[in-house]
Design a protein around this motif. Structure first.
Motif, PDB file in Angstrom:
ATOM      1  N   ILE A 128      13.103  28.316  57.333  1.00 47.19           N
ATOM      2  CA  ILE A 128      13.225  29.771  57.189  1.00 47.19           C
ATOM      3  C   ILE A 128      14.160  30.109  56.034  1.00 47.19           C
ATOM      4  O   ILE A 128      13.861  30.963  55.194  1.00 47.19           O
ATOM      5  CB  ILE A 128      13.723  30.393  58.508  1.00 47.19           C
ATOM      6  CG1 ILE A 128      12.619  30.319  59.568  1.00 47.19           C
ATOM      7  CG2 ILE A 128      14.171  31.838  58.300  1.00 47.19           C
ATOM      8  CD1 ILE A 128      13.099  30.617  60.979  1.00 47.19           C
ATOM      9  N   ALA A 129      15.301  29.446  55.984  1.00 42.29           N
ATOM     10  CA  ALA A 129      16.264  29.706  54.902  1.00 42.29           C
ATOM     11  C   ALA A 129      15.671  29.361  53.544  1.00 42.29           C
ATOM     12  O   ALA A 129      15.838  30.104  52.564  1.00 42.29           O
ATOM     13  CB  ALA A 129      17.544  28.908  55.158  1.00 42.29           C
ATOM     14  N   ALA A 130      14.966  28.217  53.460  1.00 41.63           N
ATOM     15  CA  ALA A 130      14.365  27.809  52.190  1.00 41.63           C
ATOM     16  C   ALA A 130      13.281  28.801  51.755  1.00 41.63           C
ATOM     17  O   ALA A 130      13.195  29.158  50.567  1.00 41.63           O
ATOM     18  CB  ALA A 130      13.771  26.404  52.332  1.00 41.63           C
ATOM     19  N   GLU A 131      12.477  29.251  52.690  1.00 41.27           N
ATOM     20  CA  GLU A 131      11.386  30.165  52.346  1.00 41.27           C
ATOM     21  C   GLU A 131      11.916  31.530  51.917  1.00 41.27           C
ATOM     22  O   GLU A 131      11.428  32.129  50.951  1.00 41.27           O
ATOM     23  CB  GLU A 131      10.447  30.321  53.537  1.00 41.27           C
ATOM     24  CG  GLU A 131       9.210  31.166  53.222  1.00 41.27           C
ATOM     25  CD  GLU A 131       8.260  31.246  54.390  1.00 41.27           C
ATOM     26  OE1 GLU A 131       7.057  31.437  54.163  1.00 41.27           O
ATOM     27  OE2 GLU A 131       8.719  31.138  55.551  1.00 41.27           O
ATOM     28  N   ARG A 132      12.910  32.043  52.626  1.00 40.12           N
ATOM     29  CA  ARG A 132      13.480  33.347  52.257  1.00 40.12           C
ATOM     30  C   ARG A 132      14.086  33.298  50.861  1.00 40.12           C
ATOM     31  O   ARG A 132      13.957  34.242  50.073  1.00 40.12           O
ATOM     32  CB  ARG A 132      14.519  33.774  53.288  1.00 40.12           C
ATOM     33  CG  ARG A 132      13.897  34.190  54.627  1.00 40.12           C
ATOM     34  CD  ARG A 132      14.963  34.420  55.688  1.00 40.12           C
ATOM     35  NE  ARG A 132      15.799  35.561  55.368  1.00 40.12           N
ATOM     36  CZ  ARG A 132      15.487  36.826  55.681  1.00 40.12           C
ATOM     37  NH1 ARG A 132      14.361  37.089  56.329  1.00 40.12           N
ATOM     38  NH2 ARG A 132      16.290  37.814  55.374  1.00 40.12           N
ATOM     39  N   ALA A 133      14.750  32.194  50.525  1.00 43.28           N
ATOM     40  CA  ALA A 133      15.315  32.048  49.178  1.00 43.28           C
ATOM     41  C   ALA A 133      14.203  31.982  48.133  1.00 43.28           C
ATOM     42  O   ALA A 133      14.317  32.566  47.045  1.00 43.28           O
ATOM     43  CB  ALA A 133      16.187  30.792  49.117  1.00 43.28           C
ATOM     44  N   LEU A 134      13.127  31.300  48.462  1.00 41.83           N
ATOM     45  CA  LEU A 134      12.001  31.149  47.540  1.00 41.83           C
ATOM     46  C   LEU A 134      11.337  32.488  47.240  1.00 41.83           C
ATOM     47  O   LEU A 134      10.873  32.740  46.119  1.00 41.83           O
ATOM     48  CB  LEU A 134      10.976  30.184  48.157  1.00 41.83           C
ATOM     49  CG  LEU A 134       9.791  29.749  47.298  1.00 41.83           C
ATOM     50  CD1 LEU A 134      10.259  28.885  46.142  1.00 41.83           C
ATOM     51  CD2 LEU A 134       8.781  28.987  48.152  1.00 41.83           C
ATOM     52  N   LEU A 135      11.318  33.374  48.227  1.00 45.38           N
ATOM     53  CA  LEU A 135      10.570  34.628  48.102  1.00 45.38           C
ATOM     54  C   LEU A 135      11.414  35.810  47.618  1.00 45.38           C
ATOM     55  O   LEU A 135      10.896  36.928  47.527  1.00 45.38           O
ATOM     56  CB  LEU A 135       9.930  34.985  49.446  1.00 45.38           C
ATOM     57  CG  LEU A 135       8.802  34.056  49.924  1.00 45.38           C
ATOM     58  CD1 LEU A 135       8.340  34.467  51.315  1.00 45.38           C
ATOM     59  CD2 LEU A 135       7.635  34.072  48.953  1.00 45.38           C
ATOM     60  N   VAL A 136      12.677  35.572  47.311  1.00 44.25           N
ATOM     61  CA  VAL A 136      13.542  36.680  46.854  1.00 44.25           C
ATOM     62  C   VAL A 136      12.927  37.456  45.684  1.00 44.25           C
ATOM     63  O   VAL A 136      12.871  38.691  45.700  1.00 44.25           O
ATOM     64  CB  VAL A 136      14.956  36.170  46.500  1.00 44.25           C
ATOM     65  CG1 VAL A 136      15.734  37.224  45.706  1.00 44.25           C
ATOM     66  CG2 VAL A 136      15.721  35.818  47.770  1.00 44.25           C
ATOM     67  N   PRO A 137      12.439  36.789  44.622  1.00 44.92           N
ATOM     68  CA  PRO A 137      11.856  37.551  43.506  1.00 44.92           C
ATOM     69  C   PRO A 137      10.588  38.325  43.911  1.00 44.92           C
ATOM     70  O   PRO A 137      10.306  39.382  43.348  1.00 44.92           O
ATOM     71  CB  PRO A 137      11.522  36.467  42.463  1.00 44.92           C
ATOM     72  CG  PRO A 137      12.311  35.271  42.860  1.00 44.92           C
ATOM     73  CD  PRO A 137      12.405  35.328  44.347  1.00 44.92           C
ATOM     74  N   VAL A 138       9.846  37.778  44.861  1.00 48.67           N
ATOM     75  CA  VAL A 138       8.624  38.454  45.314  1.00 48.67           C
ATOM     76  C   VAL A 138       8.987  39.685  46.123  1.00 48.67           C
ATOM     77  O   VAL A 138       8.375  40.756  45.970  1.00 48.67           O
ATOM     78  CB  VAL A 138       7.764  37.488  46.155  1.00 48.67           C
ATOM     79  CG1 VAL A 138       6.501  38.191  46.646  1.00 48.67           C
ATOM     80  CG2 VAL A 138       7.411  36.254  45.336  1.00 48.67           C
ATOM     81  N   ARG A 139       9.978  39.564  46.997  1.00 51.65           N
ATOM     82  CA  ARG A 139      10.428  40.696  47.805  1.00 51.65           C
ATOM     83  C   ARG A 139      10.862  41.855  46.919  1.00 51.65           C
ATOM     84  O   ARG A 139      10.631  43.032  47.231  1.00 51.65           O
ATOM     85  CB  ARG A 139      11.584  40.259  48.707  1.00 51.65           C
ATOM     86  CG  ARG A 139      11.986  41.270  49.783  1.00 51.65           C
ATOM     87  CD  ARG A 139      13.145  40.706  50.594  1.00 51.65           C
ATOM     88  NE  ARG A 139      13.419  41.471  51.788  1.00 51.65           N
ATOM     89  CZ  ARG A 139      14.198  42.547  51.839  1.00 51.65           C
ATOM     90  NH1 ARG A 139      14.765  42.994  50.733  1.00 51.65           N
ATOM     91  NH2 ARG A 139      14.393  43.185  52.983  1.00 51.65           N
ATOM     92  N   ALA A 140      11.507  41.522  45.796  1.00 50.31           N
ATOM     93  CA  ALA A 140      11.976  42.565  44.880  1.00 50.31           C
ATOM     94  C   ALA A 140      10.820  43.327  44.233  1.00 50.31           C
ATOM     95  O   ALA A 140      11.012  44.443  43.742  1.00 50.31           O
ATOM     96  CB  ALA A 140      12.862  41.948  43.796  1.00 50.31           C
ATOM     97  N   ARG A 141       9.624  42.737  44.221  1.00 47.05           N
ATOM     98  CA  ARG A 141       8.471  43.383  43.592  1.00 47.05           C
ATOM     99  C   ARG A 141       7.622  44.164  44.603  1.00 47.05           C
ATOM    100  O   ARG A 141       6.580  44.714  44.243  1.00 47.05           O
ATOM    101  CB  ARG A 141       7.580  42.309  42.930  1.00 47.05           C
ATOM    102  CG  ARG A 141       8.294  41.511  41.845  1.00 47.05           C
ATOM    103  CD  ARG A 141       8.586  42.371  40.625  1.00 47.05           C
ATOM    104  NE  ARG A 141       7.356  42.815  40.002  1.00 47.05           N
ATOM    105  CZ  ARG A 141       6.694  42.125  39.072  1.00 47.05           C
ATOM    106  NH1 ARG A 141       7.158  40.948  38.682  1.00 47.05           N
ATOM    107  NH2 ARG A 141       5.593  42.596  38.546  1.00 47.05           N
ATOM    108  N   ALA A 142       8.050  44.209  45.865  1.00 45.44           N
ATOM    109  CA  ALA A 142       7.250  44.858  46.902  1.00 45.44           C
ATOM    110  C   ALA A 142       7.152  46.366  46.682  1.00 45.44           C
ATOM    111  O   ALA A 142       8.141  47.018  46.336  1.00 45.44           O
ATOM    112  CB  ALA A 142       7.839  44.569  48.274  1.00 45.44           C
ATOM    113  N   ASP A 143       5.952  46.898  46.868  1.00 45.47           N
ATOM    114  CA  ASP A 143       5.752  48.349  46.880  1.00 45.47           C
ATOM    115  C   ASP A 143       6.006  48.917  48.274  1.00 45.47           C
ATOM    116  O   ASP A 143       6.499  50.029  48.427  1.00 45.47           O
ATOM    117  CB  ASP A 143       4.324  48.686  46.458  1.00 45.47           C
ATOM    118  CG  ASP A 143       4.023  48.242  45.037  1.00 45.47           C
ATOM    119  OD1 ASP A 143       4.615  48.818  44.110  1.00 45.47           O
ATOM    120  OD2 ASP A 143       3.216  47.311  44.859  1.00 45.47           O
ATOM    121  N   VAL A 144       5.619  48.155  49.296  1.00 49.00           N
ATOM    122  CA  VAL A 144       5.834  48.540  50.689  1.00 49.00           C
ATOM    123  C   VAL A 144       6.491  47.365  51.390  1.00 49.00           C
ATOM    124  O   VAL A 144       5.973  46.254  51.360  1.00 49.00           O
ATOM    125  CB  VAL A 144       4.508  48.899  51.393  1.00 49.00           C
ATOM    126  CG1 VAL A 144       4.764  49.231  52.865  1.00 49.00           C
ATOM    127  CG2 VAL A 144       3.822  50.065  50.697  1.00 49.00           C
TER     128      VAL A 144
END
Length: 304
Positions: A128-144
C-alpha cells in the motif's frame, strides 16, 4: 432523484480514465460507470491505449480502468496517457482517481485476506505504501478525486453517479448531509452550515430518543424564532448558487448541516431543504451520517 443513465450516442464522447490505489474502489467506480451507460475497458495494457485513442471516435462514453496490475504499467506511461487524452480536442476527457486513507486500505486488505500486487510475499502495508508513493504524480492530475474512506461500496457508487450521472452537464446533483461536529466534518463538503444556535430537542425528554425526521422534533426546531430567517437565507443562497454551479458545468454540489449530536437540528434542516429543492426540480439526495452509523451498529449487533 438521481439520473441513472446516459444517452447512448453523444456528439462529443466523454472518456473517463479510472485509477487509484488497489482497494480504494476502482472496480466499484468502473461498475458504476458501466451502469450509467459507459463502454468499459478494464486493465487494457497501456501500450495498446494509443491504438484505441487514435481509432474511430467512440459512439458512447468510454471508461478506461488502469492500475498497477496493468501489463507494462509505469507512472510515466500513465501520465503520457493522461496527456494524450486531455490533448485530443475532439474528446472530453477526465481522470477519476479513487482514493482512501492508508489505514482504511490496510483494514480492507485484512478483511479480504488478499495479497497486495506490489507486495505479494510481504505485508499489505508495504504494498500500500509503495503504491501510494508511485501514484502521487497521477493523483495530482486527477479531475475528480473520490475518497472512499468510511464509505460502503454502495455509497462509493452513489458518489460516482453524482459526478458522472448528469451526462450533458445541464443537470446538477445535490447531496445534503447532516452530521455531528463531535465526529468532524464529512469529506468532500462544498458548503457547511452550523445549526448549533437553534434550540436543541436533546434537552426535551420526550424528544431525546427521536430524530429530526420526526414531525414533533421538526416542529420543535422550527419553533425557534431564528429558524425561519435562517432557513430562508439558506434557501435563498441555494437558489443563487445551484443554477450558477450548473451553468458552470459542475455535476455535483454537497451541502452539510452540522449540530452537536447530528441527530436533531441538522437532520431537520437537511430534510426541510431537501424537500424544498426537490419541489423546485433539483436532483437531491440525503445523507444522515450519524443516523446511518447508529443504524449500522444496531444491525451489526442484532446480526446472527
Amino acid at each position: 432523484m438521481t439520473k441513472t443513465g446516459l444517452d447512448p450516442v453523444v456528439p462529443a464522447p466523454a472518456v473517463v480514465l479510472v485509477t487509484g490505489p488497489s482497494g480504494a474502489g476502482r472496480s466499484t467506480a468502473i461498475n458504476a460507470l458501466e451502469d450509467l451507460g459507459f463502454e468499459v475497458i478494464d486493465n487494457l495494457p497501456l501500450s495498446l491505449l494509443p491504438r484505441l485513442l487514435d481509432g474511430p471516435p467512440p459512439t458512447r462514453p468510454l471508461a478506461l480502468g488502469v492500475d498497477v496490475r496493468n501489463r507494462d504499467f509505469s507512472t510515466a506511461a500513465l501520465i503520457d496517457t493522461i496527456d494524450r487524452l486531455t490533448g485530443k480536442g475532439e474528446l472530453t476527457a477526465q481522470v477519476l482517481y479513487m482514493d482512501a486513507a492508508e489505514e482504511e486500505l490496510v483494514r480492507r486488505y485484512s478483511e479480504t485476506r488478499r495479497r497486495h500486487p506490489l507486495a505479494p510475499a510481504g505485508s499489505p502495508l508495504e504494498g500500500i505504501a509503495a503504491e501510494r508513493a508511485l501514484l502521487v504524480p497521477v493523483r495530482a492530475r486527477a479531475d475528480v478525486l473520490i475518497d472512499t474512506t468510511g464509505l460502503s461500496p454502495h455509497d462509493a457508487k452513489v458518489e460516482v453517479e453524482q459526478w458522472f450521472g448528469a451526462g450533458d452537464g445541464r443537470k446538477l446533483g445535490v447531496t445534503l448531509h447532516s452530521f455531528s461536529y463531535k465526529r468532524g466534518l464529512p469529506r468532500g463538503m462544498d458548503i457547511v452550515m452550523d445549526c448549533r444556535f437553534l434550540q436543541n430537542p436533546h434537552w426535551v425528554e420526550r424528544l431525546r430518543k427521536l430524530d429530526g425526521r420526526n414531525p414533533e422534533v421538526a416542529a420543535y426546531v422550527a419553533a425557534d424564532p431564528r429558524f425561519s430567517a435562517f432557513f430562508e437565507q439558506v434557501k435563498g443562497l441555494a437558489d443563487l448558487l445551484l443554477p450558477a454551479h450548473r451553468d458552470e458545468g459542475k455535476a455535483h454540489l454537497s451541502i452539510g448541516f452540522g449540530c452537536t449530536g447530528g441527530k436533531h437540528r441538522s437532520v431537520t434542516m437537511t430534510e426541510k431543504l431537501a424537500e424544498a429543492l426537490a419541489q423546485d426540480g433539483w436532483h437531491v439526495s440525503k445523507r444522515h451520517r450519524e443516523l446511518e452509523r447508529r443504524a449500522a451498529e444496531e444491525n451489526k449487533g442484532t446480526a446472527v
